[in-house]
Design a protein around this motif. Sequence first.
Motif, short mmCIF file in Angstrom:
data_model
loop_
_atom_site.label_atom_id
_atom_site.label_comp_id
_atom_site.label_asym_id
_atom_site.label_seq_id
_atom_site.Cartn_x
_atom_site.Cartn_y
_atom_site.Cartn_z
N LYS A 5 0.85 -1.18 0.00
CA LYS A 5 0.00 0.00 0.00
C LYS A 5 0.89 1.23 0.00
O LYS A 5 1.90 1.28 0.67
CB LYS A 5 -0.88 0.01 1.24
CG LYS A 5 -1.78 -1.20 1.37
CD LYS A 5 -3.21 -0.77 1.43
CE LYS A 5 -4.12 -1.93 1.69
NZ LYS A 5 -4.62 -2.58 0.54
N LYS A 8 -1.47 6.83 -0.44
CA LYS A 8 -2.49 7.59 -1.17
C LYS A 8 -3.83 7.55 -0.43
O LYS A 8 -4.14 6.59 0.25
CB LYS A 8 -2.66 7.05 -2.59
CG LYS A 8 -1.49 7.39 -3.50
CD LYS A 8 -1.77 7.00 -4.92
CE LYS A 8 -2.68 8.06 -5.54
NZ LYS A 8 -2.85 7.90 -6.99
N THR A 9 -4.60 8.61 -0.64
CA THR A 9 -5.92 8.71 -0.01
C THR A 9 -6.99 8.75 -1.09
O THR A 9 -6.83 9.39 -2.13
CB THR A 9 -6.00 9.99 0.85
OG1 THR A 9 -5.02 9.90 1.88
CG2 THR A 9 -7.38 10.16 1.47
N LEU A 10 -8.09 8.07 -0.80
CA LEU A 10 -9.24 8.03 -1.69
C LEU A 10 -10.47 8.54 -0.94
O LEU A 10 -10.66 8.22 0.23
CB LEU A 10 -9.50 6.59 -2.15
CG LEU A 10 -10.73 6.36 -3.03
CD1 LEU A 10 -10.55 6.99 -4.41
CD2 LEU A 10 -11.00 4.86 -3.17
N ALA A 33 -6.95 14.32 -2.26
CA ALA A 33 -7.24 12.89 -2.43
C ALA A 33 -7.83 12.61 -3.81
O ALA A 33 -8.38 13.49 -4.46
CB ALA A 33 -8.23 12.44 -1.36
N ASP A 34 -7.72 11.35 -4.22
CA ASP A 34 -8.41 10.90 -5.41
C ASP A 34 -9.90 10.78 -5.08
O ASP A 34 -10.27 10.59 -3.91
CB ASP A 34 -7.89 9.54 -5.87
CG ASP A 34 -6.45 9.61 -6.39
OD1 ASP A 34 -5.97 10.73 -6.68
OD2 ASP A 34 -5.81 8.55 -6.47
N TYR A 81 -4.30 2.54 -2.04
CA TYR A 81 -4.85 3.44 -1.03
C TYR A 81 -4.69 2.87 0.38
O TYR A 81 -5.12 1.76 0.66
CB TYR A 81 -6.32 3.73 -1.31
CG TYR A 81 -6.50 4.41 -2.65
CD1 TYR A 81 -6.15 5.74 -2.81
CD2 TYR A 81 -6.98 3.71 -3.75
CE1 TYR A 81 -6.28 6.37 -4.05
CE2 TYR A 81 -7.13 4.33 -4.98
CZ TYR A 81 -6.77 5.65 -5.11
OH TYR A 81 -6.89 6.27 -6.33
N VAL A 84 -9.03 5.62 3.22
CA VAL A 84 -10.22 5.82 2.40
C VAL A 84 -11.30 6.51 3.24
O VAL A 84 -11.71 6.00 4.29
CB VAL A 84 -10.79 4.48 1.86
CG1 VAL A 84 -12.07 4.71 1.07
CG2 VAL A 84 -9.75 3.76 1.00
#
Length: 163
Positions: A5, A8-10, A33-34, A81, A84
């Motif tokens: 992992k 990254k943030t979703l 974030a995405d 991610y 989340v």
Amino acid sequence: MEKTKTSKTLVAFFSASGTTAKLAERLAAAIGADLHEIKPETPYTGADLDWTNRNSRSSIEMNDKAFRPAIANSVEHIEQYSRVFLAFPIWWYTAPTIIYTFLEQYDFSGVTLIPIATSGGSGMGSTGKDLAKICPDALWKDGRVFSANTDEGSLRDWAEQYR
């Protein structure tokens, strides 16, 4: 194969009427974030969302805890991610059943999951406990209900505690 992992943030969101979409978009912009919309295979109509009608689609779904509405899309490379934010409207004092469908599609073991909701008047209720049963190996954080008009600064300040 071992999962790796990244940090990254979703922000994954379901919004039947557009209200939660505004909040999710603002949160994603505030924290870099995405963004992923959880789209139902069959979109909800106004009649579907009539909570005063016991025979409306949303009433039927929410009265059957095992119901899982089909989702039309998926998150590409979900494994990237580590955090989340899961945004949704509160329906019948908890998350809509499509959120359960979403959670059951992926392995969120070791992923930090943070619920964020919009509501016409109720709080999170038992939402956190209900969702944690679906992904017991995720790192669940306390969620919060926000107004759809909450500003980016307030959302960023709240989200920072989950870094």
